[in-house]
Design an enzyme around this catalytic site. Structure first.
Site, short mmCIF file in Angstrom:
data_model
loop_
_atom_site.label_atom_id
_atom_site.label_comp_id
_atom_site.label_asym_id
_atom_site.label_seq_id
_atom_site.Cartn_x
_atom_site.Cartn_y
_atom_site.Cartn_z
N CYS A 1 0.82 -1.22 0.00
CA CYS A 1 0.00 0.00 0.00
C CYS A 1 0.86 1.27 0.00
O CYS A 1 1.48 1.57 -0.99
CB CYS A 1 -0.97 -0.04 1.16
SG CYS A 1 -2.06 -1.46 1.06
N GLU B 1 -2.39 -9.14 4.00
CA GLU B 1 -2.69 -9.66 5.34
C GLU B 1 -4.17 -9.98 5.50
O GLU B 1 -4.57 -10.64 6.47
CB GLU B 1 -2.23 -8.68 6.42
CG GLU B 1 -3.19 -7.57 6.77
CD GLU B 1 -3.30 -6.52 5.68
OE1 GLU B 1 -4.27 -5.74 5.70
OE2 GLU B 1 -2.40 -6.45 4.81
N HIS C 1 -3.69 -5.35 0.27
CA HIS C 1 -3.48 -5.84 1.63
C HIS C 1 -3.40 -7.37 1.66
O HIS C 1 -4.41 -8.04 1.84
CB HIS C 1 -4.63 -5.38 2.53
CG HIS C 1 -4.56 -3.95 2.94
ND1 HIS C 1 -4.09 -3.54 4.16
CD2 HIS C 1 -4.90 -2.83 2.28
CE1 HIS C 1 -4.15 -2.22 4.25
NE2 HIS C 1 -4.63 -1.77 3.11
#
Length: 385
Positions: A261, A355, A353
């Protein structure tokens, strides 16, 4: 059954458009950048994502709050959004993990919101006109002073030109220990990091030193790290000169690098590329991204309003101070650059993202790629010695 009586509220955009509804969360007033998120779930992770600092988030899914709030899914120690906009808040949560209602958390942390408005119409307006400044006002006389509220909104800072990473970064370093046998040590520069990121690295035997945004390169080197990670975060990457200079030192030292990001945008700037403001950004947990090397399409979680500007429309590799660089991923909705990779240095980044908090798990393999990059660098060092 008696429905909850709510205080009137009004949402005012900087272009003068208004939406009247009911207060949701804390009473008062708030301002920020109006953005919309398309996720149908994961609102708890969204609210606690530091990347949403100084933004008023409009949820496109109509029914929000039905699973309540638990104590496990927060991505930081607090709610970061400046304001919250929903159409139909749940009357009560229904989930075995729930500990309290969403509105309880919003009230306790002073987050001003609005409910009962046509979020579809608001989202369509933001798609056509672009992200803009907005205010939510409740608990005051709202009928006669709309012009004054618009003027108040227009006085607030725009997101373009805002340097916000320092406002969300950890004030002190901390360590997330490796699970099982320790394989590598990573310095993670906290530009607005989410809790699941160091957790997923720890799952892979990585000891993660989460460091403040102002950490100098000499301190990173003194840790004897095997890799450096730059996290997600809020603000305009054009203001991140200190972070880009730090990354150039990392690249000079040939330390394996992974950024997500904001970290992806900073890699672009470290390579000499520009960044630009997207019309309304990518936010949600259903954004399609193409891995250009494999042809595989990933459904990704995203939250960004800026992107890297590639110097040619064909997205062919370019020469940089650190060797050749390529676009590794693109968004299939609009061809925005979604990933970068250096061909002559151990460094890569993505705009989304991996994660997956909240979101799909299609991109978790990127943490394995980072581990492999560190392993390869270690093998190369052993051969050289």
């Amino acid at each position: 059954m008696t429905l909850l009586s709510r205080t009137p509220a009004v949402l005012v955009l900087e272009d003068g458009r208004t939406f009247r509804g009911d207060a949701y969360g804390a009473l008062g007033e708030t301002v920020g950048e109006a953005v919309f998120s398309t996720g149908m779930s994961g609102y708890q992770e969204t609210l606690t994502d530091p990347s949403f600092h100084r933004q008023v988030v409009v949820m496109t899914a109509p029914h929000i709050g039905n699973t309540g709030v638990n104590d496990e899914d927060t991505e930081s120690a607090r709610i970061w959004v400046s304001g919250y906009v929903v159409r139909d808040p749940a009357l009560r949560p229904s989930n075995w993990r729930s500990r309290r209602t969403l509105e309880d958390d919003l009230r306790e942390q002073g987050v001003v919101g609005i409910s009962g408005i046509d979020t579809r119409a608001l989202t369509r307006h933001l798609r056509e006109a672009g992200a803009m400044r907005v205010g939510i006002f409740s608990g005051r006389e709202l009928s006669d002073d709309i012009d004054g509220l618009v003027a108040h909104v227009r006085k607030t800072p725009a997101m373009t030109g805002s340097a916000l990473a320092a406002e969300v970064s950890t004030p002190e370093a901390y360590v997330v220990p490796a699970e099982g046998e320790k394989r590598f040590t990573v310095a993670a520069i906290d530009l607005g990091i989410k809790a699941n990121t160091p957790r997923l690295l720890a799952h892979r035997g990585v000891e993660v030193h989460v460091l403040p945004q102002t950490t100098p390169f000499d301190e990173i080197r003194s840790l004897g790290v095997d890799g450096v990670f730059f996290s997600n975060g809020p603000g305009d990457p054009a203001t991140a000169e200190t972070e880009a200079a730090l990354l150039r030192e990392v690249l000079d030292a040939r330390i394996p690098f992974f950024g997500i990001c904001f970290g992806n945008q900073i890699l672009g700037r470290a390579l000499g590329l520009g960044t630009y403001k997207l019309k309304y950004g990518h936010r949600g947990i259903n954004q399609p991204v193409l891995d250009r090397a494999t042809g595989r399409v990933e459904i990704t979680a995203q939250n960004h309003g800026f992107a890297v500007a590639w110097p040619n429309e064909e997205l062919t590799p370019i020469d940089t101070e650190f060797g050749r660089a390529e676009v590794s991923h693109i968004c299939l909705n609009d061809n925005v650059v979604e990933g970068l990779r250096l061909l002559d240095r151990p460094a890569f980044s993505v705009q989304y993202h991996p994660e997956a908090a909240a979101g799909p798990h299609d991109s978790e393999y990127l943490f394995d790629r980072f581990v492999d990059l560190m392993a390869d660098a270690g093998d190369a060092t052993s051969e050289d010695t």
